[in-house]
Write a protein that holds these residues in place. Structure first.
Motif, PDB file in Angstrom:
ATOM      1  N   LYS A  78      -5.207  -0.756   6.368  1.00 22.78           N
ATOM      2  CA  LYS A  78      -5.986   0.535   5.948  1.00 22.78           C
ATOM      3  C   LYS A  78      -5.043   1.352   5.065  1.00 22.78           C
ATOM      4  O   LYS A  78      -5.316   2.454   4.623  1.00 22.78           O
ATOM      5  CB  LYS A  78      -6.616   1.275   7.020  1.00 22.78           C
ATOM      6  CG  LYS A  78      -7.542   0.532   7.616  1.00 22.78           C
ATOM      7  CD  LYS A  78      -8.696   0.207   6.942  1.00 22.78           C
ATOM      8  CE  LYS A  78      -9.861  -0.620   7.924  1.00 22.78           C
ATOM      9  NZ  LYS A  78     -11.112  -0.895   7.133  1.00 22.78           N
ATOM     10  N   GLY A  79      -3.761   1.030   5.087  1.00 26.01           N
ATOM     11  CA  GLY A  79      -2.886   1.881   4.294  1.00 26.01           C
ATOM     12  C   GLY A  79      -3.268   1.863   2.693  1.00 26.01           C
ATOM     13  O   GLY A  79      -3.983   1.110   2.272  1.00 26.01           O
ATOM     14  N   ARG A  80      -2.848   2.965   2.221  1.00 30.61           N
ATOM     15  CA  ARG A  80      -3.387   3.253   0.717  1.00 30.61           C
ATOM     16  C   ARG A  80      -2.336   3.397  -0.099  1.00 30.61           C
ATOM     17  O   ARG A  80      -1.645   4.469  -0.181  1.00 30.61           O
ATOM     18  CB  ARG A  80      -4.309   4.542   0.999  1.00 30.61           C
ATOM     19  CG  ARG A  80      -4.892   5.038  -0.568  1.00 30.61           C
ATOM     20  CD  ARG A  80      -5.741   6.182  -0.480  1.00 30.61           C
ATOM     21  NE  ARG A  80      -6.296   6.912  -1.582  1.00 30.61           N
ATOM     22  CZ  ARG A  80      -7.309   6.484  -2.355  1.00 30.61           C
ATOM     23  NH1 ARG A  80      -8.050   5.588  -1.847  1.00 30.61           N
ATOM     24  NH2 ARG A  80      -7.328   7.162  -3.379  1.00 30.61           N
ATOM     25  N   TYR A  81      -2.003   2.124  -0.770  1.00 30.71           N
ATOM     26  CA  TYR A  81      -0.647   2.334  -1.819  1.00 30.71           C
ATOM     27  C   TYR A  81      -1.249   2.623  -3.151  1.00 30.71           C
ATOM     28  O   TYR A  81      -2.484   2.636  -3.299  1.00 30.71           O
ATOM     29  CB  TYR A  81      -0.036   0.976  -1.588  1.00 30.71           C
ATOM     30  CG  TYR A  81       0.441   0.464  -0.347  1.00 30.71           C
ATOM     31  CD1 TYR A  81       1.692   0.956   0.158  1.00 30.71           C
ATOM     32  CD2 TYR A  81      -0.496   0.176   0.745  1.00 30.71           C
ATOM     33  CE1 TYR A  81       2.158   0.853   1.448  1.00 30.71           C
ATOM     34  CE2 TYR A  81       0.098  -0.285   2.038  1.00 30.71           C
ATOM     35  CZ  TYR A  81       1.489   0.044   2.438  1.00 30.71           C
ATOM     36  OH  TYR A  81       1.998   0.001   3.605  1.00 30.71           O
ATOM     37  N   VAL A  82      -0.403   2.747  -3.919  1.00 29.89           N
ATOM     38  CA  VAL A  82      -0.737   3.070  -5.357  1.00 29.89           C
ATOM     39  C   VAL A  82      -1.812   1.950  -6.057  1.00 29.89           C
ATOM     40  O   VAL A  82      -2.761   2.391  -6.591  1.00 29.89           O
ATOM     41  CB  VAL A  82       0.453   3.150  -6.304  1.00 29.89           C
ATOM     42  CG1 VAL A  82       0.044   3.408  -7.794  1.00 29.89           C
ATOM     43  CG2 VAL A  82       1.218   4.535  -5.875  1.00 29.89           C
ATOM     44  N   ASP A  83      -1.361   0.832  -5.628  1.00 31.83           N
ATOM     45  CA  ASP A  83      -2.059  -0.383  -6.260  1.00 31.83           C
ATOM     46  C   ASP A  83      -3.508  -0.406  -5.782  1.00 31.83           C
ATOM     47  O   ASP A  83      -4.445  -0.811  -6.426  1.00 31.83           O
ATOM     48  CB  ASP A  83      -1.481  -1.830  -6.174  1.00 31.83           C
ATOM     49  CG  ASP A  83      -2.097  -2.853  -7.028  1.00 31.83           C
ATOM     50  OD1 ASP A  83      -2.290  -2.551  -8.252  1.00 31.83           O
ATOM     51  OD2 ASP A  83      -2.610  -3.791  -6.298  1.00 31.83           O
TER      52      ASP A  83
ATOM     53  N   PRO B 299       1.631   8.113  -2.581  1.00 34.51           N
ATOM     54  CA  PRO B 299       0.793   7.891  -0.915  1.00 34.51           C
ATOM     55  C   PRO B 299       1.496   6.875  -0.463  1.00 34.51           C
ATOM     56  O   PRO B 299       2.726   7.077  -0.058  1.00 34.51           O
ATOM     57  CB  PRO B 299      -0.521   7.330  -1.700  1.00 34.51           C
ATOM     58  CG  PRO B 299       0.182   6.753  -3.138  1.00 34.51           C
ATOM     59  CD  PRO B 299       1.238   7.455  -3.594  1.00 34.51           C
ATOM     60  N   ASP B 300       1.041   6.161   0.497  1.00 31.07           N
ATOM     61  CA  ASP B 300       1.676   5.152   1.224  1.00 31.07           C
ATOM     62  C   ASP B 300       2.696   4.341   0.531  1.00 31.07           C
ATOM     63  O   ASP B 300       2.310   3.913  -0.821  1.00 31.07           O
ATOM     64  CB  ASP B 300       0.806   4.315   1.994  1.00 31.07           C
ATOM     65  CG  ASP B 300       0.295   4.846   3.229  1.00 31.07           C
ATOM     66  OD1 ASP B 300       0.716   5.781   3.755  1.00 31.07           O
ATOM     67  OD2 ASP B 300      -1.052   4.687   3.412  1.00 31.07           O
ATOM     68  N   VAL B 301       3.770   4.119   0.529  1.00 34.81           N
ATOM     69  CA  VAL B 301       4.870   3.465  -0.062  1.00 34.81           C
ATOM     70  C   VAL B 301       5.562   2.488   0.690  1.00 34.81           C
ATOM     71  O   VAL B 301       5.927   2.931   1.800  1.00 34.81           O
ATOM     72  CB  VAL B 301       5.924   4.539  -0.755  1.00 34.81           C
ATOM     73  CG1 VAL B 301       6.929   3.649  -1.413  1.00 34.81           C
ATOM     74  CG2 VAL B 301       5.181   5.652  -1.614  1.00 34.81           C
ATOM     75  N   GLY B 302       5.528   1.226   0.336  1.00 30.78           N
ATOM     76  CA  GLY B 302       6.019   0.243   1.335  1.00 30.78           C
ATOM     77  C   GLY B 302       7.375  -0.263   0.998  1.00 30.78           C
ATOM     78  O   GLY B 302       7.994  -1.041   0.468  1.00 30.78           O
ATOM     79  N   GLY B 303       8.171   0.887   1.503  1.00 37.60           N
ATOM     80  CA  GLY B 303       9.784   0.587   1.536  1.00 37.60           C
ATOM     81  C   GLY B 303      10.067   1.071   0.130  1.00 37.60           C
ATOM     82  O   GLY B 303       9.851   1.055  -0.879  1.00 37.60           O
ATOM     83  N   GLY B 304      11.738   1.334   0.080  1.00 37.08           N
ATOM     84  CA  GLY B 304      12.309   1.872  -0.844  1.00 37.08           C
ATOM     85  C   GLY B 304      13.757   1.639  -1.026  1.00 37.08           C
ATOM     86  O   GLY B 304      14.135   0.865  -2.091  1.00 37.08           O
ATOM     87  N   PHE B 305      14.457   1.702  -0.005  1.00 41.29           N
ATOM     88  CA  PHE B 305      15.894   1.402   0.188  1.00 41.29           C
ATOM     89  C   PHE B 305      16.835   1.943  -0.994  1.00 41.29           C
ATOM     90  O   PHE B 305      17.762   1.637  -1.468  1.00 41.29           O
ATOM     91  CB  PHE B 305      15.998  -0.191   0.266  1.00 41.29           C
ATOM     92  CG  PHE B 305      15.175  -0.662   1.167  1.00 41.29           C
ATOM     93  CD1 PHE B 305      15.160  -0.540   2.562  1.00 41.29           C
ATOM     94  CD2 PHE B 305      14.295  -1.566   0.856  1.00 41.29           C
ATOM     95  CE1 PHE B 305      14.331  -1.064   3.534  1.00 41.29           C
ATOM     96  CE2 PHE B 305      13.239  -2.247   1.772  1.00 41.29           C
ATOM     97  CZ  PHE B 305      13.412  -1.894   3.049  1.00 41.29           C
TER      98      PHE B 305
END
Lengths: 780, 266
Positions: free
Chosen positions: A22-27, A250-256
């Motif tokens: 249910k995460g809401r990422y840009v895509d 919004p939700d962002v899946g890692g950046g490092f």
């Protein structure tokens, strides 16, 4: 601590949505009328763009527009900037070539965009992109620093003669030379710090939406710092003034680190959305990530360390060539200078240090901050040097380190940093005990009988986190301040919203930040929500990187909490007819100390908002904000020790044990800290054993997919044995140092020190692939 | 991915006739190579004919001294098969180190050998065990089936239906995994047939794909033991070299993996 307060192992609130999809990422975001962008990227490392023929593509189904680099230049969209000015030793400013968002004339790395197709679907855009004919005139290319600095090498930018961005120095050259002149022993080492691709799980993405009636842009993007993105897009890229640009991460899946920077794709999406009058979406694929996400590391260094007759370090000389790739990315200039050379004292008393760093352009993907950013390179260098010294001086590597530890604080190093607190002996002791250092010789002998080469490697790292005191970084050339802001909103029913300028993209802020509120107010974390990642909601923020969110971001929340609590106490005292000084906060209630008189938080909040009976002159409402600027960096430190076996037949490394003893100051949520350390250690081990972003001599990337670029998998790494030794950071009221990068900073040296111990040869570059280790074992 | 037409065949005959009708048709088995290649737009078949639901292509049979694995059987099912574990445990082991769980659930033996990737695991097993590839038209000895990188004896539209392996006296497979792709950086399959023939095949090593290793076969014929290989010299010429392994390293791995495979075979 309460069950959900500071120090509690609270399960992460955000995981419910992440593990249930249910995460809401840009895509995941789809806007009405949205179009899709596909970039046309250079297949050449260096070439002139002679012409672009898009006539066939424009006739293809679903094509909305084909836009080129010349058009974005003609529309006066600004060139990409580098936000930290570095001055060379001759006093000249760093020499930067222009970086337009799409190349109008010259491409300088494989993957640089020259044009973009906007179409009704991603697939139609890709179809049309194949029909765009780009006429390139290939130029010679340079892919590494050695080739780039050679006399007669092809020049990337007319602004940077010799492909040199800067030649920067730090420390006392004369004092260091004097120390070497008197040295009893000198230890020398050449080290390459391998280039890495960051590989966040979520690729970068952007959706730009232009509202022509309001002349307003909204950008959804994969950013670690949406306010910084808005600032840069407004102030430098001429996209829109800040009040006409909303940036949502919004939700962002890692950046490092790789999602700190403002990239050409976001700029083009914004510009194109106005041009075509419809929202424009771009989602990168994995190959685009390998080609265009800023890479990390890539140093070539020669270092020498001087010792006196008692094995005390007397001096350190370092000369590093840093490969910046084809353009200077947003914070790239600071990474091999102020984030690297300022940590070259390590955990040791070193009276004299001199370092020279030469920044070099090459025809490769730009290089910028990647987890640790400069500090892994410094730590790796120092800890390889210490190990080399121990072998050369024939002393125990742990004992040599101990004999040179800084033991008194505060400690001013010769390279700017003033360490505030630490106990390096404590972490070394803890790690040695955890791995049974004393019993290693027996274990090595047993392994030998089984045909295995066993080794042990120590790494005592230190880093500078909690980035950063604004005045200090300003004096060193930073273009921004590095404070953080927060707002605490107590709703009329007593629930709480914390608005923070920090950005969570895996760090667990939605849990840890609530734990501070639970600690102070004694309410469950379910009553608290964290709002971040939207420039329309949060007043301002510098974002999340450099292990700064707890030390800086959470302290800003604490400051806002203190203001809110002060006002709430006044309201409570007024309602309870008591003195404000007698009010204490416990279990969600404001109590008159020593009595049974109390008023619950929701009633205080309601009183604040009904404003029927507030103290005279008090404004209604219960909402406070704060900006917090740290007074110093924080200095997490620790010892990692790795024990492993090398298979002499194949050169393959197998871990036996890996212990980490870290000093992060106060821990908010030990479980989340452990997760951060695990992730960091895996990245450090990945660098040591597996990962390497490789270019051939012509500048073609060899590792642009997971078929060639070896990411660490679960079975490549051991189960970690973690512990903490704690000295509280005096620089912030919570005593926090930060934990986000330590693993990636300290692990690589422990692994390479252990392998070189196992095979009995000191020189081994990363990644220590089985092939490389086998060849080193069998080299004459 | 380019546009394509998907067909789900319910029998081998239907698949063959669909193929004949297609313009540039491709068979889809487990899709572990074809689908990524299509997604990267490196392949653009007009028709994709899915063999995955054809019942006659599924399953393992052990009959006397012959183990037959139908072409559409997944690596996972091969790994789990009691008949495989009993007759040729080295094949069960091979599938257990092939790719990762996601690959093993989808990938098939037929797909692997039809693709004949020079670093795939199964070609080494077929060659070392002297297997026979059955197609809907004929039988082809493994020796003749593999014809270089990504090249096989299959004719256009020919469908592999099964692979039959003579059960050996003993066999073993050891592999150095490619650190990134988990294909074989080099893998060696050793077998001693019931008639006493020694066959050794290496994958991931040669520039021309899976190959027999006569020098090791000769050494093992004289003395079936790991130490028999100690003195064998493997030339690095014509071996693959890439960022994960030089030709010299692969030459070394052929020896070391062969020794370990013999040890595993017992």
């Amino acid at each position: 601590m309460g069950v959900e307060g500071i120090g509690a192992r609270v399960v992460r609130k955000e995981d419910k949505r992440f593990i249930t999809g249910k995460g809401r990422y840009v895509d995941d975001i789809k806007l009405q009328g949205m179009t899709h962008a596909h970039f046309i990227r250079s297949p050449h490392a260096h070439a002139k763009v002679k012409g672009i023929d898009s006539s066939a593509a424009l006739k293809m189904p679903g094509v909305v527009a084909v836009l080129t680099g010349q058009q974005i230049v003609d529309d006066k969209v600004g060139n990409l900037i580098c936000g930290w000015a570095i001055t060379s030793k001759d006093g000249s400013p760093m020499k930067m070539g222009a970086w337009p968002a799409m190349a109008p004339e010259t491409v300088r790395f494989v993957g640089q965009a020259v044009a973009v197709v906007i179409a009704e679907s991603k697939n139609l855009a890709r179809d049309a992109a194949e029909a765009v004919v780009v006429d390139y005139e290939e130029l010679p290319a340079v892919a590494d620093v050695h080739a780039a600095i050679k006399a007669g090498a092809v020049q990337l930018h007319p602004e940077a003669p010799g492909n040199q961005v800067y030649d920067w120095v730090i420390g006392d050259e004369g004092g260091t030379d004097a120390a070497f002149a008197k040295a009893a022993n000198v230890v020398k080492l050449d080290v390459t710090n391998n280039r890495l691709a960051p590989n966040a799980m979520e690729p970068r993405a952007a959706i730009a939406d232009y509202d022509s009636a309001e002349e307003h842009f909204t950008l959804y993007t994969t950013s670690q710092n949406p306010h910084v993105a808005r600032l840069v897009l407004s102030a430098f890229y001429n996209i829109a003034p800040e009040h006409k640009l909303r940036v949502i991460a919004p939700d962002v899946g890692g950046g490092f680190g790789s999602k700190i920077f403002i990239y050409p794709e976001e700029m083009v999406a914004l510009w194109a959305s106005k041009k075509v009058g419809r929202p424009v979406k771009w989602t990168g694929d994995r190959t685009e990530a390998f080609l265009t996400d800023a890479h990390g590391r890539d140093h070539v260094t020669h270092a020498e360390m001087a010792f006196d007759a008692n094995n005390k370090i007397t001096g350190l000389k370092v000369k590093t060539y840093a490969n910046f790739g084809a353009y200077m990315s947003l914070f790239s200039s600071s990474v091999p200078t102020y984030l690297y050379a300022t940590l070259l004292s390590g955990q040791y008393n070193i009276p004299a240090i001199h370092a020279e760093v030469i920044g070099v352009y090459t025809n490769t993907t730009p290089v910028d901050a990647y987890r640790g950013a400069g500090r892994p390179e410094a730590s790796y260098l120092i800890e390889r040097l210490m190990e080399t010294a121990a072998r050369q001086l024939k002393v125990d590597p742990a004992a040599l380190r101990r004999a040179n530890f800084i033991t008194e604080f505060p400690h001013q190093t010769p390279v700017i940093m003033a360490y505030d607190v630490g106990d390096f002996n404590a972490s070394l002791d803890a790690a040695m005990k955890a791995i049974d250092y004393a019993g290693f010789a027996d274990r090595k002998a047993k392994a030998k009988a089984d045909g295995k080469l066993r080794g042990i490697g120590v790494s005592c790292y230190i880093e500078a986190c909690g980035i950063a005191p604004s005045k200090a970084v300003g004096s060193l050339g930073a273009g921004v301040g590095l404070w953080e802001s927060a707002e605490v909103r107590v709703n009329p029913v007593g629930t709480i919203e914390i608005l923070t300028g920090s950005h969570s993209h895996g760090q667990g802020h939605e849990t840890t930040f609530c734990q501070l509120v639970a600690e102070r107010l004694g309410i469950p974390i379910s009553q608290v929500s964290i709002v971040h990642g939207d420039t329309d909601k949060v007043q301002f923020g510098m974002g999340t990187y450099g292990s700064r969110s707890a030390a800086v971001g959470l302290t800003a929340i604490l400051k806002a909490m203190e203001k809110m609590e002060s006002k709430a106490k006044k309201i409570a005292a007024h309602a309870l007819e008591a003195s404000e000084a007698d009010i204490v906060i416990e279990n969600g209630e404001f109590k008159v100390t020593g009595t049974d008189k109390a008023i619950a938080l929701p009633m205080v909040a309601l009183a604040a908002y009904t404003a029927h009976n507030l103290p005279d002159g008090m404004e209604p409402g219960l909402k406070e904000s704060a900006f917090y600027d740290p007074t110093n960096f924080t200095f997490p430190a620790g010892t990692y020790i790795c024990e492993l076996e090398v298979d002499p037949g194949t050169g393959k490394t197998s871990f036996v044990n890996f212990v980490a003893a870290d000093d992060f100051g106060r821990l908010i949520n030990p479980m989340i800290v452990e997760g951060q350390v695990h992730g960091g250690l895996v990245q450090g081990i990945g660098q040591a054993l597996l990962e390497h972003a490789i270019y051939d001599a012509s500048g073609q990337p060899v590792t642009a997919s997971f078929m060639d670029y070896a990411m660490p998998r679960a079975d490549d790494v051991p189960s970690f044995n973690l512990s903490h030794t704690t000295t509280l950071c005096p620089g912030n009221p919570l005593g926090i140092k930060g934990c986000g990068e330590a693993g990636a900073i300290g692990a690589s040296a422990a692994v390479i020190n252990a392998i070189t111990d196992a095979i009995g040869k000191n020189n081994l570059e990363m990644p220590a692939t089985p092939d490389r280790v086998w060849r080193t074992i069998h080299a004459a | 991915m380019y546009q394509t037409t998907y067909h789900r065949a319910s029998s081998v005959d239907e698949a063959a006739s669909l193929f004949a009708k297609g313009n540039e048709a491709k068979f889809l088995a487990g899709g572990q190579t074809l689908l990524p290649v299509m997604k990267q737009r490196l392949a653009s078949p007009s028709d994709v004919i899915d063999l995955g639901k054809i019942k006659e292509l599924q399953g393992v049979e052990l009959s006397g001294d012959v183990l037959t694995i139908k072409a559409g059987t997944t690596y996972f099912d091969i790994m789990q098969s009691g008949d495989v574990k009993k007759a040729i445990p080295a094949i069960a082991h091979l599938t257990s180190v092939l790719g990762d769980p996601a690959v093993r659930y989808r990938g098939t033996i037929g797909g692997s050998i039809a693709n004949n990737d020079p670093a795939a695991d199964f070609p080494a097993a077929l060659l070392a065990l002297g297997a026979t590839v059955k197609t809907h038209k004929r039988s082809i000895a493994a020796e003749n089936f593999f014809q270089g990188l990504f090249t096989t004896a299959l004719e256009d539209g020919e469908i592999i239906t099964a692979v039959s392996f003579p059960v050996p006296e003993k066999a073993g497979y050891e592999k150095m995994r490619h650190p990134a792709s988990r294909f074989a950086l080099t893998g060696v399959f050793v077998a001693k047939t019931k008639s006493g023939e020694i066959r050794v095949a290496a994958t991931g090593a040669s520039q021309s794909g899976v190959m027999r290793v006569p020098a090791i076969e000769a050494a093992l014929k004289a003395n079936w033991s790991p130490s028999a290989i100690d003195g064998v010299s493997i030339s690095a010429s014509n071996l693959l070299a890439d960022i994960h392994g030089t030709a010299e390293y692969r030459a070394n791995l052929i020896k070391v993996m062969a020794q370990r495979a013999v040890k595993a075979a017992g």
